[in-house]
Structure formats: structure tokens, C-alpha cells
Design a protein around this motif. Sequence first.
Motif, PDB file in Angstrom:
ATOM      1  N   GLN A 146      -0.132   2.015 -15.886  1.00  0.00           N
ATOM      2  CA  GLN A 146      -0.954   3.211 -15.829  1.00  0.00           C
ATOM      3  C   GLN A 146      -1.836   3.184 -14.582  1.00  0.00           C
ATOM      4  O   GLN A 146      -2.064   2.152 -13.970  1.00  0.00           O
ATOM      5  N   GLY A 147      -2.351   4.365 -14.203  1.00  0.00           N
ATOM      6  CA  GLY A 147      -3.302   4.468 -13.109  1.00  0.00           C
ATOM      7  C   GLY A 147      -2.638   4.415 -11.750  1.00  0.00           C
ATOM      8  O   GLY A 147      -1.449   4.697 -11.583  1.00  0.00           O
ATOM      9  N   TRP A 148      -3.440   4.000 -10.757  1.00  0.00           N
ATOM     10  CA  TRP A 148      -2.947   4.030  -9.380  1.00  0.00           C
ATOM     11  C   TRP A 148      -1.815   3.048  -9.151  1.00  0.00           C
ATOM     12  O   TRP A 148      -0.932   3.293  -8.331  1.00  0.00           O
ATOM     13  N   ARG A 149      -1.810   1.923  -9.890  1.00  0.00           N
ATOM     14  CA  ARG A 149      -0.691   0.978  -9.751  1.00  0.00           C
ATOM     15  C   ARG A 149       0.619   1.623 -10.196  1.00  0.00           C
ATOM     16  O   ARG A 149       1.677   1.376  -9.629  1.00  0.00           O
ATOM     17  N   GLY A 150       0.540   2.448 -11.232  1.00  0.00           N
ATOM     18  CA  GLY A 150       1.733   3.146 -11.680  1.00  0.00           C
ATOM     19  C   GLY A 150       2.239   4.123 -10.636  1.00  0.00           C
ATOM     20  O   GLY A 150       3.446   4.245 -10.404  1.00  0.00           O
ATOM     21  N   ARG A 151       1.321   4.818  -9.997  1.00  0.00           N
ATOM     22  CA  ARG A 151       1.732   5.759  -8.949  1.00  0.00           C
ATOM     23  C   ARG A 151       2.382   5.028  -7.790  1.00  0.00           C
ATOM     24  O   ARG A 151       3.373   5.500  -7.217  1.00  0.00           O
ATOM     25  N   MET A 152       1.853   3.866  -7.440  1.00  0.00           N
ATOM     26  CA  MET A 152       2.434   3.086  -6.348  1.00  0.00           C
ATOM     27  C   MET A 152       3.824   2.581  -6.723  1.00  0.00           C
ATOM     28  O   MET A 152       4.738   2.585  -5.893  1.00  0.00           O
ATOM     29  N   ALA A 153       3.987   2.154  -7.988  1.00  0.00           N
ATOM     30  CA  ALA A 153       5.281   1.635  -8.427  1.00  0.00           C
ATOM     31  C   ALA A 153       6.340   2.725  -8.428  1.00  0.00           C
ATOM     32  O   ALA A 153       7.541   2.440  -8.316  1.00  0.00           O
ATOM     33  N   ARG A 154       5.932   3.986  -8.573  1.00  0.00           N
ATOM     34  CA  ARG A 154       6.893   5.088  -8.590  1.00  0.00           C
ATOM     35  C   ARG A 154       7.222   5.596  -7.187  1.00  0.00           C
ATOM     36  O   ARG A 154       7.959   6.562  -7.039  1.00  0.00           O
ATOM     37  N   GLN A 155       6.665   4.937  -6.176  1.00  0.00           N
ATOM     38  CA  GLN A 155       6.954   5.318  -4.801  1.00  0.00           C
ATOM     39  C   GLN A 155       7.547   4.124  -4.068  1.00  0.00           C
ATOM     40  O   GLN A 155       6.825   3.244  -3.617  1.00  0.00           O
ATOM     41  N   LEU A 156       8.860   4.086  -3.981  1.00  0.00           N
ATOM     42  CA  LEU A 156       9.524   3.009  -3.261  1.00  0.00           C
ATOM     43  C   LEU A 156       9.724   3.392  -1.805  1.00  0.00           C
ATOM     44  O   LEU A 156       9.984   4.555  -1.479  1.00  0.00           O
ATOM     45  N   GLU A 174       7.145  -1.754  -2.388  1.00  0.00           N
ATOM     46  CA  GLU A 174       6.287  -0.801  -3.071  1.00  0.00           C
ATOM     47  C   GLU A 174       5.189  -0.305  -2.137  1.00  0.00           C
ATOM     48  O   GLU A 174       4.946  -0.877  -1.069  1.00  0.00           O
ATOM     49  N   ALA A 175       4.517   0.752  -2.575  1.00  0.00           N
ATOM     50  CA  ALA A 175       3.565   1.465  -1.715  1.00  0.00           C
ATOM     51  C   ALA A 175       2.215   0.760  -1.657  1.00  0.00           C
ATOM     52  O   ALA A 175       1.175   1.382  -1.811  1.00  0.00           O
ATOM     53  N   ARG A 176       2.236  -0.528  -1.418  1.00  0.00           N
ATOM     54  CA  ARG A 176       0.989  -1.267  -1.194  1.00  0.00           C
ATOM     55  C   ARG A 176       0.908  -1.614   0.291  1.00  0.00           C
ATOM     56  O   ARG A 176       1.710  -1.137   1.090  1.00  0.00           O
ATOM     57  N   GLU A 177      -0.074  -2.433   0.641  1.00  0.00           N
ATOM     58  CA  GLU A 177      -0.212  -2.796   2.044  1.00  0.00           C
ATOM     59  C   GLU A 177       0.704  -3.960   2.403  1.00  0.00           C
ATOM     60  O   GLU A 177       0.923  -4.867   1.599  1.00  0.00           O
ATOM     61  N   HIS A 178       1.221  -3.914   3.615  1.00  0.00           N
ATOM     62  CA  HIS A 178       2.114  -4.950   4.130  1.00  0.00           C
ATOM     63  C   HIS A 178       1.665  -5.319   5.541  1.00  0.00           C
ATOM     64  O   HIS A 178       1.071  -4.515   6.255  1.00  0.00           O
ATOM     65  N   TRP A 179       2.007  -6.546   5.925  1.00  0.00           N
ATOM     66  CA  TRP A 179       1.630  -7.008   7.261  1.00  0.00           C
ATOM     67  C   TRP A 179       2.651  -6.546   8.297  1.00  0.00           C
ATOM     68  O   TRP A 179       3.858  -6.604   8.066  1.00  0.00           O
ATOM     69  N   ILE A 180       2.147  -6.105   9.441  1.00  0.00           N
ATOM     70  CA  ILE A 180       3.014  -5.822  10.582  1.00  0.00           C
ATOM     71  C   ILE A 180       2.467  -6.551  11.799  1.00  0.00           C
ATOM     72  O   ILE A 180       1.264  -6.824  11.899  1.00  0.00           O
ATOM     73  N   LEU A 181       3.360  -6.874  12.716  1.00  0.00           N
ATOM     74  CA  LEU A 181       2.998  -7.525  13.974  1.00  0.00           C
ATOM     75  C   LEU A 181       2.697  -6.436  14.999  1.00  0.00           C
ATOM     76  O   LEU A 181       3.519  -5.534  15.218  1.00  0.00           O
ATOM     77  N   THR A 182       1.525  -6.490  15.594  1.00  0.00           N
ATOM     78  CA  THR A 182       1.130  -5.407  16.507  1.00  0.00           C
ATOM     79  C   THR A 182       1.480  -5.678  17.965  1.00  0.00           C
ATOM     80  O   THR A 182       1.403  -4.769  18.788  1.00  0.00           O
TER      81      THR A 182
END
Length: 509
Positions: free
Chosen positions: A55-65, A80-88
Motif C-alpha cells: 500500500q501507499g507510495w511503495r505500491g505505486r512505485m512497484a506498479r511502475q517498472l 523499480e521506480a526508486r533511486e539508482h546510481w549513475i556515473l556522471t
Amino acid sequence: MRRQITARALETGDYLCVAAMRLAPDGKRPDEGYARIERIEHIDNPSFLTQEPPQGWRGRMARQLTVVFCQGLPGPLLIEAREHWILTDPPTQRRQWDEAHPSWANSPAPFFINAHPPKGRHPRRGESPKPSPPDGSSPRTLPPTAHRCRALSFSKPATAVMTGDYLQIHAARHPEQDMAPDEGFHRIEHVAHLPEDAVPHVLARPEWAHGPLVVLDVSGMPGTLVLPSTSQRVLVAPNPERGRQDEEDPWSDSHTHMIAGMQVPDEEDLVLVDRALRPIAPVDETDLYPSMFDDPARRDLYLRGTVDVHPVAAAELPWPHGLFKCEYATRWKRLKATYPEAEQGLQVARAELFASLSEDDFAACPYHQADWQAIARTALDIAAAHGAGDEETAERLATLQHLDETDRPWAHDLLHDHIHWDSGDTALTNGQHRLCAMRAAGVTHVPVYGRRLPDQAAGAARKAAEHAHATVEQYWSGQLTKVWGSPRFAGSFVRFPFLRRLLPRHRDQ
């Protein structure tokens, strides 16, 4: 440099962290573990996932691949729609090489069911990464290294890869001769197969699968790796130290994404296939990997040892190196002043303090106001029940109903906040007060959580006061031998601490 960014803000050309973990005692290259994104797809409310989202915002993130297709990866990666590391700041030469050697064809048609390309620039994208300097260098790029031999690998069908295999998830990082022996290979933690008839429910291009889909969770990867039924590369003989670390500190407890219809393959069948395909490793294969140990005995303990709660003789455990808010800190500081300021000396000073305390002294400390004999015996009985597979007994003892009410909080702490000590360590990481209390209560074998060799005995029982006196006398015998060449007056130095002023102040060697 690197920064975090949400999955929906990723763009083609970004260098995504696709492999966050690899044991590297000789150091990791700044751009290792990052791969260039060549293609991105977004899937809103993916129909092929079976688990109920939270439920909540975690659920919304899980529904966005977000699906990323990266240079050098053998399959797409579902994140999933969380933060990920990128090399700049990827090195210019590598970026140019990656752009000239793409792994994925550029096609407007979606790869996954109900997928679509990103809809414009994400509002939280921020500034685009700045390109590296034109000379190919980068502020964090190390100087070129000599060519290092790559570890031996072999091919097996994707449907034959199994938990524990070190799969090549990243084929190349330019320049390839700069890659570490096992770089790009990571441990498979969870395996599932999606039958061929279920593939069209996931892929808009089911022909890419060439049969069943292989769904993997891999150590260090931020999502689910999807492979076709094609040949894949696997290490013949992984670094044993890395393998031990990966087993004891898994990246994931279960499948990140449950896809409708996926099945766990029979492990025995996979083992039989592996035995038929895996070549014999050269005798010097593991010499390719630098070790994190200088002491062969410590390395052997790490590789062969088991980690659990087990009895250790109190006499084998180190004396405290520091007791936070000890009731007798002032007395210890006076003793400490007579010792060289090295770790061994400070521990011996604690042993001397212990030997000097009376029963009334111990009784005045709150740590000593418990039945530590019963508490220690309970912890060891629970550990023994777990070891024997008798979970019913372990659960009954863990209720602590057989202990006095005042002892239960101490027992609860001992069961859930273990005394940590690996065999041979020179200090405890925690539990110093409790160990002192158990020694004073006459506990000869202490429940300790840590690493030991399988055939290692618990050690002989010894009275704590005798052990403390022997520790102090042995120490001063060594000091006198070191300074005067003889331990002749060690007993006097133990009984009369003021004599220690005769010795020059120095550190233990």
C-alpha cells in the motif's frame, strides 16, 4: 563522480550501476559495475506480475517498472521506480567505444507487453551528466594497469544456470585489458523459468526468447535480469573468498519480481547438467585472485568456518579493551597508567582489575545482579536445540519462562544481541560487560556468536580469577624479559604495581 536518480528519470546514454558488489582487495576501477543504457521502456501496472503490491507510495512505485537495455548485458533488466546510481563522468574513450559497439538494436517497437518509451524529459531529471575531458581522462580514472589474466569461464545454456553460478552479466568494460580477473561475473541467487507458452504474456517479441525465459536475481544487480534460452558464460572456479562473502551476505532474500507462470527448476537436474559441462579448473586458477588475508590460518577460518552460537571457554576470550561507564573506571585508570599504552597492555590491566575486585565490588555493579549461570545455560541449550533440528525445544526455551522474572531481560538481550567473537580475534566487538559478569559468576563456557572451524572444541574450563592472575603474571614476565632479559622479579611486579615505574615507558612490539 556519481549521483542517484529515479528510474523514471533515466535516459539513454546514462551509465547505470548494474553490479554494486564485488570483493576486490586490490581495489575497484572507478567505472567498474556501470553499463551504458542503450534503450529504455516504461511499463505502468505490469499485468505479468503476480504479487500484490504494498500500500501507499511503495505500491505505486512497484506498479511502475522501468526496463533498461544496457551495453554488454545479456538481457534486459527490470528495475523499480526508486533511486539508482549513475556515473556522471564516464571516461571519454570508454563512452566512445560503447557507442560504437552497441548490444541492442534500435527499434521503435516495444520489447515488453504494454511497454512504451519514456514520454519526454522527466521533471526531476536535473542537469545532464557532463562529458569527460576530451583527452579521455577523468578526475577519478586510475592510470592504465598492466594486462591481467581473465578467469576461465565456459558456456552453458541459460536454462542450465543455477544458484551459485557466477554468470557474466557484463561482457566488457573498455579497455578490456584493464578488467579484473572476475570482473563482470556475479553470483546467481534465485533462478526461475518461464515456460515458452507463457512468454507471449510478457514479451511483445516472444521470438527473442528462443524458448523459455530465464528469470534471475543476481548479487549486486538492482532488479531482475531476464535471459533468452541461449548460451551464457559462467566462471569455472570463482574466487573462494568472494564466494564465501556472497553466500553469507546475500543481496536478496527472494525473487524481486514474481512473473505469472514462472517455475523454479529442479536443482538436482541443473547439477547433473553442470557436471557434464563444467571443465576442470587449472590448479593455479584461484591464484588469480588477490586475498584479503595475510594470515593463512585466518583465511582457512574464513573459508571453512561456520558461523553460529556456540560455547567458548571464558579463558579463551580476550579481556575487555574498554568498558563503557564501568563502575570501577577510576581504579582501572590507575592500573592503566602502569602499563604501556598498547591494546594488549590495556586488556591485561582489565584482567588485573578483575582479579582485584571482591564479591561486594561485583555485587555493586548492575551487570552482576543476575543469575548468569542460568542465563548462559539457556542460551547454549537453545543453540544446541537449533543445531539438532529440535525447533520445538528451542522455541519453548526461548520463552524464558523457566528463568526468574528479573533475569529474563538479560537473557533476552543475550539471545538477540549476541556476544560477537570469531575464533582467534584479539578483542570483542560487543558484550564486554556481560562477559565480565559471566566470568565473575563462574560461567566457564560462554555463548558466543561467531566463526569457528567445524572440528574446533570448546576449550577447557578454568576459574576466572586464576586466569586473570595468570594473564597478568605472564604479561609482566614478558615485559621484564624484553627489558632486562629475565622474568625473575615478575611476581613482585604483579604484587606491587609501584615497581613498574622502574621500567622505561614503551609500546609493546
